[in-house]
Design a protein around this motif. Structure first.
Motif, PDB file in Angstrom:
ATOM      1  N   GLY A  65       0.796  -1.219   0.000  1.00 41.38           N
ATOM      2  CA  GLY A  65       0.000   0.000   0.000  1.00 41.38           C
ATOM      3  C   GLY A  65       0.829   1.268   0.000  1.00 41.38           C
ATOM      4  O   GLY A  65       0.293   2.355  -0.217  1.00 41.38           O
ATOM      5  N   ARG A  66       2.118   1.159   0.242  1.00 45.66           N
ATOM      6  CA  ARG A  66       2.997   2.332   0.265  1.00 45.66           C
ATOM      7  C   ARG A  66       4.034   2.299  -0.850  1.00 45.66           C
ATOM      8  O   ARG A  66       4.406   3.347  -1.391  1.00 45.66           O
ATOM      9  CB  ARG A  66       3.712   2.426   1.618  1.00 45.66           C
ATOM     10  CG  ARG A  66       2.788   2.550   2.809  1.00 45.66           C
ATOM     11  CD  ARG A  66       3.565   2.852   4.096  1.00 45.66           C
ATOM     12  NE  ARG A  66       4.502   1.786   4.446  1.00 45.66           N
ATOM     13  CZ  ARG A  66       5.817   1.979   4.583  1.00 45.66           C
ATOM     14  NH1 ARG A  66       6.340   3.193   4.416  1.00 45.66           N
ATOM     15  NH2 ARG A  66       6.600   0.976   4.932  1.00 45.66           N
ATOM     16  N   PHE A  67       4.521   1.117  -1.189  1.00 44.77           N
ATOM     17  CA  PHE A  67       5.570   0.973  -2.205  1.00 44.77           C
ATOM     18  C   PHE A  67       4.966   0.336  -3.452  1.00 44.77           C
ATOM     19  O   PHE A  67       4.071  -0.512  -3.369  1.00 44.77           O
ATOM     20  CB  PHE A  67       6.695   0.081  -1.696  1.00 44.77           C
ATOM     21  CG  PHE A  67       7.548   0.665  -0.594  1.00 44.77           C
ATOM     22  CD1 PHE A  67       7.184   1.832   0.072  1.00 44.77           C
ATOM     23  CD2 PHE A  67       8.733   0.049  -0.238  1.00 44.77           C
ATOM     24  CE1 PHE A  67       7.972   2.363   1.082  1.00 44.77           C
ATOM     25  CE2 PHE A  67       9.538   0.554   0.761  1.00 44.77           C
ATOM     26  CZ  PHE A  67       9.147   1.705   1.425  1.00 44.77           C
ATOM     27  N   THR A  68       5.501   0.719  -4.613  1.00 42.71           N
ATOM     28  CA  THR A  68       5.091   0.136  -5.887  1.00 42.71           C
ATOM     29  C   THR A  68       6.320  -0.192  -6.706  1.00 42.71           C
ATOM     30  O   THR A  68       7.163   0.680  -6.945  1.00 42.71           O
ATOM     31  CB  THR A  68       4.191   1.095  -6.678  1.00 42.71           C
ATOM     32  OG1 THR A  68       3.042   1.425  -5.890  1.00 42.71           O
ATOM     33  CG2 THR A  68       3.740   0.446  -7.984  1.00 42.71           C
ATOM     34  N   ILE A  69       6.405  -1.444  -7.135  1.00 43.67           N
ATOM     35  CA  ILE A  69       7.505  -1.873  -7.995  1.00 43.67           C
ATOM     36  C   ILE A  69       7.005  -1.916  -9.438  1.00 43.67           C
ATOM     37  O   ILE A  69       5.862  -2.313  -9.697  1.00 43.67           O
ATOM     38  CB  ILE A  69       8.070  -3.241  -7.548  1.00 43.67           C
ATOM     39  CG1 ILE A  69       9.349  -3.578  -8.307  1.00 43.67           C
ATOM     40  CG2 ILE A  69       7.022  -4.344  -7.688  1.00 43.67           C
ATOM     41  CD1 ILE A  69      10.072  -4.806  -7.756  1.00 43.67           C
ATOM     42  N   LEU A  80      11.289   1.454  -7.866  1.00 39.99           N
ATOM     43  CA  LEU A  80      10.569   1.236  -6.620  1.00 39.99           C
ATOM     44  C   LEU A  80      10.105   2.598  -6.126  1.00 39.99           C
ATOM     45  O   LEU A  80      10.920   3.404  -5.662  1.00 39.99           O
ATOM     46  CB  LEU A  80      11.450   0.566  -5.572  1.00 39.99           C
ATOM     47  CG  LEU A  80      10.739   0.209  -4.261  1.00 39.99           C
ATOM     48  CD1 LEU A  80       9.734  -0.913  -4.498  1.00 39.99           C
ATOM     49  CD2 LEU A  80      11.747  -0.203  -3.188  1.00 39.99           C
ATOM     50  N   GLN A  81       8.816   2.864  -6.282  1.00 40.19           N
ATOM     51  CA  GLN A  81       8.236   4.104  -5.788  1.00 40.19           C
ATOM     52  C   GLN A  81       7.861   3.909  -4.335  1.00 40.19           C
ATOM     53  O   GLN A  81       7.073   3.012  -4.009  1.00 40.19           O
ATOM     54  CB  GLN A  81       7.006   4.490  -6.606  1.00 40.19           C
ATOM     55  CG  GLN A  81       6.308   5.751  -6.132  1.00 40.19           C
ATOM     56  CD  GLN A  81       7.153   6.982  -6.324  1.00 40.19           C
ATOM     57  OE1 GLN A  81       7.809   7.162  -7.342  1.00 40.19           O
ATOM     58  NE2 GLN A  81       7.163   7.864  -5.321  1.00 40.19           N
ATOM     59  N   MET A  82       8.425   4.735  -3.469  1.00 41.14           N
ATOM     60  CA  MET A  82       8.204   4.597  -2.032  1.00 41.14           C
ATOM     61  C   MET A  82       7.488   5.841  -1.520  1.00 41.14           C
ATOM     62  O   MET A  82       8.029   6.949  -1.569  1.00 41.14           O
ATOM     63  CB  MET A  82       9.536   4.408  -1.310  1.00 41.14           C
ATOM     64  CG  MET A  82      10.370   3.260  -1.858  1.00 41.14           C
ATOM     65  SD  MET A  82      11.852   2.921  -0.880  1.00 41.14           S
ATOM     66  CE  MET A  82      12.747   4.448  -1.110  1.00 41.14           C
ATOM     67  N   ASN A  83       6.266   5.658  -1.061  1.00 41.36           N
ATOM     68  CA  ASN A  83       5.459   6.751  -0.521  1.00 41.36           C
ATOM     69  C   ASN A  83       5.205   6.543   0.963  1.00 41.36           C
ATOM     70  O   ASN A  83       5.383   5.443   1.479  1.00 41.36           O
ATOM     71  CB  ASN A  83       4.132   6.845  -1.268  1.00 41.36           C
ATOM     72  CG  ASN A  83       4.293   7.121  -2.752  1.00 41.36           C
ATOM     73  OD1 ASN A  83       5.227   7.801  -3.167  1.00 41.36           O
ATOM     74  ND2 ASN A  83       3.387   6.598  -3.546  1.00 41.36           N
ATOM     75  N   SER A  84       4.776   7.583   1.617  1.00 40.55           N
ATOM     76  CA  SER A  84       4.454   7.518   3.057  1.00 40.55           C
ATOM     77  C   SER A  84       5.576   6.857   3.845  1.00 40.55           C
ATOM     78  O   SER A  84       5.349   5.959   4.658  1.00 40.55           O
ATOM     79  CB  SER A  84       3.141   6.749   3.260  1.00 40.55           C
ATOM     80  OG  SER A  84       2.084   7.366   2.551  1.00 40.55           O
ATOM     81  N   GLU A  88      11.274   3.605  10.083  1.00 42.94           N
ATOM     82  CA  GLU A  88      11.678   2.193  10.042  1.00 42.94           C
ATOM     83  C   GLU A  88      11.988   1.703   8.629  1.00 42.94           C
ATOM     84  O   GLU A  88      12.443   0.578   8.450  1.00 42.94           O
ATOM     85  CB  GLU A  88      10.610   1.293  10.677  1.00 42.94           C
ATOM     86  CG  GLU A  88       9.198   1.528  10.182  1.00 42.94           C
ATOM     87  CD  GLU A  88       8.411   2.459  11.089  1.00 42.94           C
ATOM     88  OE1 GLU A  88       8.968   3.504  11.532  1.00 42.94           O
ATOM     89  OE2 GLU A  88       7.219   2.162  11.342  1.00 42.94           O
ATOM     90  N   ASP A  89      11.751   2.536   7.629  1.00 38.62           N
ATOM     91  CA  ASP A  89      12.154   2.198   6.258  1.00 38.62           C
ATOM     92  C   ASP A  89      13.627   2.522   6.011  1.00 38.62           C
ATOM     93  O   ASP A  89      14.167   2.207   4.942  1.00 38.62           O
ATOM     94  CB  ASP A  89      11.304   2.959   5.242  1.00 38.62           C
ATOM     95  CG  ASP A  89       9.837   2.530   5.267  1.00 38.62           C
ATOM     96  OD1 ASP A  89       8.969   3.426   5.173  1.00 38.62           O
ATOM     97  OD2 ASP A  89       9.568   1.327   5.374  1.00 38.62           O
ATOM     98  N   THR A  90      14.266   3.157   6.976  1.00 44.76           N
ATOM     99  CA  THR A  90      15.676   3.505   6.828  1.00 44.76           C
ATOM    100  C   THR A  90      16.526   2.250   6.687  1.00 44.76           C
ATOM    101  O   THR A  90      16.452   1.337   7.504  1.00 44.76           O
ATOM    102  CB  THR A  90      16.145   4.318   8.046  1.00 44.76           C
ATOM    103  OG1 THR A  90      15.447   5.571   8.076  1.00 44.76           O
ATOM    104  CG2 THR A  90      17.642   4.578   7.980  1.00 44.76           C
ATOM    105  N   ALA A  91      17.307   2.192   5.618  1.00 45.95           N
ATOM    106  CA  ALA A  91      18.126   1.013   5.332  1.00 45.95           C
ATOM    107  C   ALA A  91      18.934   1.275   4.067  1.00 45.95           C
ATOM    108  O   ALA A  91      18.695   2.261   3.361  1.00 45.95           O
ATOM    109  CB  ALA A  91      17.251  -0.224   5.138  1.00 45.95           C
ATOM    110  N   VAL A  92      19.845   0.364   3.790  1.00 43.02           N
ATOM    111  CA  VAL A  92      20.477   0.322   2.475  1.00 43.02           C
ATOM    112  C   VAL A  92      19.604  -0.573   1.605  1.00 43.02           C
ATOM    113  O   VAL A  92      19.273  -1.696   2.004  1.00 43.02           O
ATOM    114  CB  VAL A  92      21.910  -0.222   2.551  1.00 43.02           C
ATOM    115  CG1 VAL A  92      22.502  -0.312   1.150  1.00 43.02           C
ATOM    116  CG2 VAL A  92      22.765   0.664   3.447  1.00 43.02           C
TER     117      VAL A  92
END
Length: 124
Positions: A65-69, A80-84, A88-92
């Motif tokens: 619901g937040r990311f779209t590949i 990879l479109q990352m919304n909202s 906790e999404d912080t990462a490599v």
């Protein structure tokens, strides 16, 4: 196939980023592509996976619901479109390729080819 991820950066919580995975090789369209991420002190985990044609897509529950590949085989790229975004999404973030599409988002062992990662940092 050789892969290169880009598009990472620093964003505030609730913001958006778009990651790109550029691939070399004339057989890109025959590979399934997965996005993975690894936070400090944690194991690498699947984020999203897309099949050869782009029709089959899998997402980790944490990003549904937040990311779209998506993929553009003519341009040898997967996005990879990352919304909202959340802290906790912080990462490599890494993209990976394999000729076989896993039944689900997959695990790191399901993918043979990996590119260097791109850092995504979400501030609260």
């Amino acid at each position: 196939v050789q892969l290169q991820a880009s598009g990472g950066g620093l964003v505030q919580a609730g913001g958006s980023l778009r990651l790109s995975c550029a691939a070399s090789g004339r057989t890109f369209s025959s590979y399934a592509i997965g996005w993975f991420r690894q936070a400090p002190g944690k194991e690498r985990e699947s984020v999203a996976t897309i099949g050869w044609s782009g029709i089959t897509r899998y997402y980790a529950d944490s990003v549904k619901g937040r990311f779209t590949i998506s993929r553009d085989n003519a341009k040898n790229t997967v996005s990879l479109q990352m919304n909202s975004l959340k802290p906790e999404d912080t990462a490599v973030y890494y993209c990976a390729a394999d000729r076989a599409l896993p039944a689900g988002p997959g695990t790191p062992s399901d993918f043979d080819s990996w590119g260097p990662g791109t850092q995504v940092t979400v501030s609260s």
